[in-house]
Design a protein around this motif. Structure first.
Motif, mmCIF file in Angstrom:
data_model
loop_
_atom_site.group_PDB
_atom_site.id
_atom_site.type_symbol
_atom_site.label_atom_id
_atom_site.label_comp_id
_atom_site.label_asym_id
_atom_site.label_seq_id
_atom_site.Cartn_x
_atom_site.Cartn_y
_atom_site.Cartn_z
ATOM 1 N N VAL A 1 32.475 47.960 39.794
ATOM 2 C CA VAL A 1 33.521 47.995 38.777
ATOM 3 C C VAL A 1 34.801 48.517 39.418
ATOM 4 O O VAL A 1 34.841 49.634 39.957
ATOM 5 C CB VAL A 1 33.110 48.916 37.597
ATOM 6 C CG1 VAL A 1 34.254 49.002 36.584
ATOM 7 C CG2 VAL A 1 31.852 48.388 36.925
ATOM 8 N N GLY A 2 35.863 47.720 39.377
ATOM 9 C CA GLY A 2 37.140 48.140 39.930
ATOM 10 C C GLY A 2 37.837 49.147 39.037
ATOM 11 O O GLY A 2 37.480 49.334 37.875
ATOM 12 N N THR A 3 38.857 49.799 39.576
ATOM 13 C CA THR A 3 39.570 50.848 38.843
ATOM 14 C C THR A 3 41.033 50.483 38.632
ATOM 15 O O THR A 3 41.565 49.584 39.283
ATOM 16 C CB THR A 3 39.504 52.183 39.599
ATOM 17 O OG1 THR A 3 40.266 52.071 40.822
ATOM 18 C CG2 THR A 3 38.067 52.558 39.930
ATOM 19 N N TYR A 4 41.679 51.238 37.721
ATOM 20 C CA TYR A 4 43.111 51.051 37.480
ATOM 21 C C TYR A 4 43.896 51.240 38.784
ATOM 22 O O TYR A 4 44.825 50.481 39.082
ATOM 23 C CB TYR A 4 43.608 52.062 36.446
ATOM 24 C CG TYR A 4 42.978 51.959 35.076
ATOM 25 C CD1 TYR A 4 43.063 50.783 34.340
ATOM 26 C CD2 TYR A 4 42.314 53.051 34.508
ATOM 27 C CE1 TYR A 4 42.497 50.688 33.075
ATOM 28 C CE2 TYR A 4 41.745 52.963 33.246
ATOM 29 C CZ TYR A 4 41.829 51.788 32.527
ATOM 30 O OH TYR A 4 41.269 51.702 31.278
ATOM 31 N N THR A 5 43.520 52.258 39.551
ATOM 32 C CA THR A 5 44.246 52.560 40.786
ATOM 33 C C THR A 5 44.037 51.475 41.829
ATOM 34 O O THR A 5 44.987 51.059 42.514
ATOM 35 C CB THR A 5 43.801 53.925 41.340
ATOM 36 O OG1 THR A 5 44.100 54.938 40.372
ATOM 37 C CG2 THR A 5 44.530 54.257 42.631
ATOM 38 N N GLU A 6 42.815 50.988 41.959
ATOM 39 C CA GLU A 6 42.556 49.901 42.907
ATOM 40 C C GLU A 6 43.326 48.649 42.523
ATOM 41 O O GLU A 6 43.847 47.933 43.393
ATOM 42 C CB GLU A 6 41.056 49.607 42.959
ATOM 43 C CG GLU A 6 40.249 50.673 43.680
ATOM 44 C CD GLU A 6 38.760 50.451 43.582
ATOM 45 O OE1 GLU A 6 38.047 50.798 44.537
ATOM 46 O OE2 GLU A 6 38.296 49.933 42.544
ATOM 47 N N PHE A 7 43.420 48.385 41.230
ATOM 48 C CA PHE A 7 44.190 47.223 40.781
ATOM 49 C C PHE A 7 45.661 47.405 41.149
ATOM 50 O O PHE A 7 46.302 46.477 41.653
ATOM 51 C CB PHE A 7 44.042 47.046 39.268
ATOM 52 C CG PHE A 7 44.647 45.772 38.746
ATOM 53 C CD1 PHE A 7 43.882 44.640 38.563
ATOM 54 C CD2 PHE A 7 46.001 45.703 38.436
ATOM 55 C CE1 PHE A 7 44.446 43.462 38.092
ATOM 56 C CE2 PHE A 7 46.580 44.545 37.965
ATOM 57 C CZ PHE A 7 45.794 43.415 37.787
ATOM 58 N N LYS A 8 46.188 48.593 40.898
ATOM 59 C CA LYS A 8 47.597 48.877 41.207
ATOM 60 C C LYS A 8 47.875 48.692 42.694
ATOM 61 O O LYS A 8 48.912 48.119 43.080
ATOM 62 C CB LYS A 8 47.937 50.306 40.785
ATOM 63 C CG LYS A 8 49.375 50.706 41.071
ATOM 64 C CD LYS A 8 49.653 52.145 40.682
ATOM 65 C CE LYS A 8 48.991 53.116 41.635
ATOM 66 N NZ LYS A 8 49.388 54.522 41.350
ATOM 67 N N GLU A 9 46.953 49.140 43.531
ATOM 68 C CA GLU A 9 47.192 49.125 44.973
ATOM 69 C C GLU A 9 46.853 47.784 45.619
ATOM 70 O O GLU A 9 47.514 47.384 46.586
ATOM 71 C CB GLU A 9 46.374 50.238 45.631
ATOM 72 C CG GLU A 9 46.829 51.640 45.223
ATOM 73 C CD GLU A 9 45.932 52.741 45.779
ATOM 74 O OE1 GLU A 9 44.841 52.397 46.329
ATOM 75 O OE2 GLU A 9 46.298 53.920 45.652
ATOM 76 N N ASN A 10 45.861 47.087 45.096
ATOM 77 C CA ASN A 10 45.360 45.889 45.780
ATOM 78 C C ASN A 10 45.733 44.563 45.126
ATOM 79 O O ASN A 10 45.905 43.559 45.822
ATOM 80 C CB ASN A 10 43.828 45.955 45.892
ATOM 81 C CG ASN A 10 43.353 47.189 46.635
ATOM 82 O OD1 ASN A 10 44.049 47.700 47.508
ATOM 83 N ND2 ASN A 10 42.174 47.682 46.293
ATOM 84 N N VAL A 11 45.838 44.551 43.795
ATOM 85 C CA VAL A 11 46.046 43.281 43.086
ATOM 86 C C VAL A 11 47.491 43.121 42.611
ATOM 87 O O VAL A 11 48.064 42.032 42.714
ATOM 88 C CB VAL A 11 45.072 43.153 41.897
ATOM 89 C CG1 VAL A 11 45.246 41.807 41.203
ATOM 90 C CG2 VAL A 11 43.633 43.313 42.370
ATOM 91 N N LEU A 12 48.065 44.196 42.095
ATOM 92 C CA LEU A 12 49.448 44.107 41.596
ATOM 93 C C LEU A 12 50.408 43.558 42.650
ATOM 94 O O LEU A 12 51.254 42.710 42.331
ATOM 95 C CB LEU A 12 49.901 45.472 41.080
ATOM 96 C CG LEU A 12 51.299 45.518 40.455
ATOM 97 C CD1 LEU A 12 51.401 44.585 39.251
ATOM 98 C CD2 LEU A 12 51.652 46.953 40.038
#
Length: 691
Positions: free
Chosen positions: A207-218
């Motif tokens: 399960v990915g996290t808000y922070t991982e999304f911010k750093e890797n996907v955004l």
């Protein structure tokens, strides 16, 4: 003797008097005369919303925004001295708070009192009576029973990793989040939406996290050129595999992805990069769970939901809100305000609107003519709620974005409230993905008709803006197939390496680009893509469940595929980025007229113009055309995008560096048009810009 001037004035007075006596049609009917037979029904719905609006605001004594402030009153709050907890539970006889702070035992110190003359309960707790991070629940008693419950207004709910049990959590960090970007205005010219799910947004099987999304996907979204992200599964839900659509705690950001502060940081970072953030909001139904959800909060299963036959949703195994109750309106409207104010979301995509509009939830109905929308099977309470919710959202933030996920085609959904509409900014063009699925499944390439394609991608009401899309998360779920998988299927596993492509892969890559381009090129509001589909993410989405051994293999996004330049995925991703760049090069592209230049179903050729851009499509699988002519405004044209370019995995058969000059024809001098003649390879599309 009557003078000509006096006679003229007399005639004008008669005309004005006649006009004054004629009924003034409501805006929806003015815009669409075919709705005239249903004007009374349209006015009835509008008047119902006005009446309810007056009731909720005490006829203007308070604002709608003031009314929708329940989350400031109910739930658990830190005061200057101590804490206060409140809950609406009219059927309860006793309520205790139990948690880490009292060893999960009922004590008089943590027993709430009913506020006299109301259904509200209140408990005041000393400063040291609880602390940040404590877990807690309610023990609720009612005549004939009792139960353990999570408070309805909880703003933080967590799940124990070992027992899988959910509890509310005291959340009062020492340092509240400080917003770096305090004011933000979304860019809607046009709105380019990247639909995403935080949990399945990472390469890793987890399960990915808000922070991982911010750093890797955004950063990927920013680079790709989207200006809005639409986040799914934000509201807390007990079952991860529900995709977030079986909500239990409506005011709690799902803790499986991280903390509220981490979600705020993600939104803040998006805003700092010019990206709007909207969320999928689920007000169409609720999870049936009693311990985690609202299913039987205090011994009354109908506290929040319709009684009788309308209590349960027959297709979704969930509960249906009673929108006729002021307390339910208060709960849901406060929920809208909460996410806007507390998390700075820029708006919402309302899920399951069709299900809300009709007693039948739209199940088994065809909706073939206007009479099907006004035959008495509509839920006026739900219509009223949606209308007032849109009023509230735009009262709080005039620049907010609201989108209706609605499949029946209800007229007025995305029309102005003043015109008798429901006030959404956009409605989903749900006909388009269905059309592409049907075409790919049922039609051979030789039978793809440009006239049908063109009609489908621009089939909409002129007074309502839409979000067009080829596929969303719906088309990627297990049991279904994405467009790229329908086109290529198993060959993606064996022939998607550069130099090893077979004919199936070449066809799939070509059509994937053309389908996206013709859909995006015809928008009148915005365009949506689901995370990963821009580069043809393989396979389906399947969340961990008993049937797959609780595997995360298909509940993730394999970014490594598009990053690998030896594979063909980057062709599709690169094309998607360039396509959005071309669309954004025209100011207010979505407002420009879609002017058909030419279509020929025999040749399978389509051409249309928007602003200074000309879009030309050759859907023919085998025939290329030399010097194919179109009448266009006189001038010179440069190629700005070609699906057949080698950098997008095409054959590179045309010379895109040359400037195309129009050819004079004396027959069209007065029209200021001349012939533009092009070489159009089979199964390709080209976009030209007038100099």
């Amino acid at each position: 003797m009557v003078t000509r001037k006096a006679q003229s004035l007399n005639n004008k007075a008669k005309t004005d008097s006649k006009a004054a006596n004629e009924p003034k049609h409501i805006g929806l009917v003015v815009n669409d005369g075919y709705l005239a037979p249903y004007e009374d029904a349209i006015r009835g719905r509008h008047d119902h919303a006005l009446w309810k609006l007056g009731q909720l605001t005490r006829n203007g004594k308070i604002s709608l925004e003031d009314f929708a402030s329940g989350y400031d009153y109910y739930g658990l709050h830190k005061l200057s001295r101590g804490w206060v907890f409140r809950e609406w539970a009219p059927n309860a006889t006793e309520i205790y708070l139990v948690g880490d702070f009292n060893n999960w035992q009922e004590t008089e110190k943590y027993k709430a009192k009913r506020i006299e003359g109301t259904g509200n309960w209140e408990l005041k707790i000393s400063e040291k009576g609880m602390k940040h991070g404590d877990l807690y629940k309610m023990h609720v008693y009612w005549n004939g029973g009792s139960g353990e419950r999570i408070p309805a207004w909880s703003q933080r709910v967590v799940q124990d990793e070992e027992t899988k049990i959910f509890s509310a959590q005291v959340w009062n960090p020492e340092k509240p989040y400080v917003w770096r970007k305090k004011k933000f205005k979304p860019n809607k010219s046009p709105l380019l939406i990247y639909e995403c799910h935080i949990g399945m947004s990472q390469d890793a099987e987890k399960v990915g996290t808000y922070t991982e999304f911010k750093e890797n996907v955004l950063p990927r979204i920013i680079e790709d050129g989207y200006n809005c992200i639409q986040i799914m599964a934000i509201q807390e839900h007990p079952y991860y595999g529900s995709f977030g659509y079986h909500v239990s705690s409506f005011f709690a950001a799902s803790s499986r992805f991280g903390t509220p502060e981490e979600l705020k940081s993600l939104i803040d970072e998006a805003h700092r990069n010019g990206i709007a953030v909207i969320m999928d909001i689920v007000h169409s139904h609720a999870v049936k769970n009693e311990v985690e959800g609202l299913g039987n909060l205090a011994g009354d299963p109908n506290q929040y939901f319709y009684p009788g036959d309308r209590h349960e949703h027959p297709a979704w195994d969930s509960l249906c809100f009673d929108y006729g109750k002021d307390e339910v309106m208060h709960f849901l409207l406060s929920n809208c305000k909460y996410w806007l104010k507390e998390f700075h979301f820029d708006g919402f995509r309302f899920d399951g609107v069709t299900s809300m509009l009709y007693y039948s939830h739209g199940l088994g109905e065809a909706f073939c003519n206007y009479g099907d929308y006004f035959n008495g099977h509509e839920d006026d309470n739900a219509i009223c709620y949606l209308t007032i919710a849109n009023k509230l959202i735009h009262e709080i933030n005039p620049n907010a974005i609201t989108i209706a996920e609605e499949v029946s085609g209800m007229p007025g959904l995305a029309a102005k409230f003043e015109d008798g509409g429901y006030g959404f900014d956009y409605r989903m063009a749900m006909n388009i993905p269905d059309y592409w699925i049907k075409t790919i499944k049922e039609q051979s390439d030789e039978n793809w008709k440009p006239s049908s394609i063109f009609w489908e991608v621009k089939n909409r009401r002129p007074d309502e803006k839409t979000i067009s899309y080829c596929e969303s998360h719906d088309q990627a779920l297990v049991g279904d197939k994405t467009i790229v998988f329908r086109l290529i299927d198993a060959d993606m596993y064996w022939h998607f390496k550069k130099g090893d492509e077979n004919e199936v892969v070449h066809r799939g890559i070509a059509l994937h680009k053309m389908i996206r381009l013709v859909t995006a090129a015809a928008i009148n509001g915005g365009y949506l893509n689901f995370m990963g589909n821009e580069f043809g993410h393989p396979e389906w989405i399947d969340f961990p469940r008993e049937g797959n051994g609780w595997s995360y293999k298909y509940a993730r996004r394999q970014w490594n595929l598009v990053d690998n330049k030896d594979l063909c995925y980057h062709y599709l991703g690169d094309f998607d980025r360039e396509m959005l760049s071309v669309i954004k090069s025209v100011r207010n592209f979505q407002r420009t007229n879609v002017q058909e230049i030419w279509h020929n179903d025999g040749d399978q050729i389509l051409a249309f113009m928007r602003g200074d851009l000309i879009f030309v499509f050759n859907f023919n699988p085998t025939r290329s055309f030399t010097d194919y002519g179109f009448l266009v405004p006189t001038g010179s044209y440069d190629v700005v995008l070609n699906t057949d370019a080698k950098k997008f995995g095409g054959n590179g058969l045309a010379d895109d560096s040359m400037t195309h000059m129009t050819n004079f024809d004396p027959l069209y001098v007065k029209d200021h048009k001349e012939w533009l003649k092009l070489y159009i390879p089979a199964r390709s599309a080209v976009v030209l810009k007038k100099n």
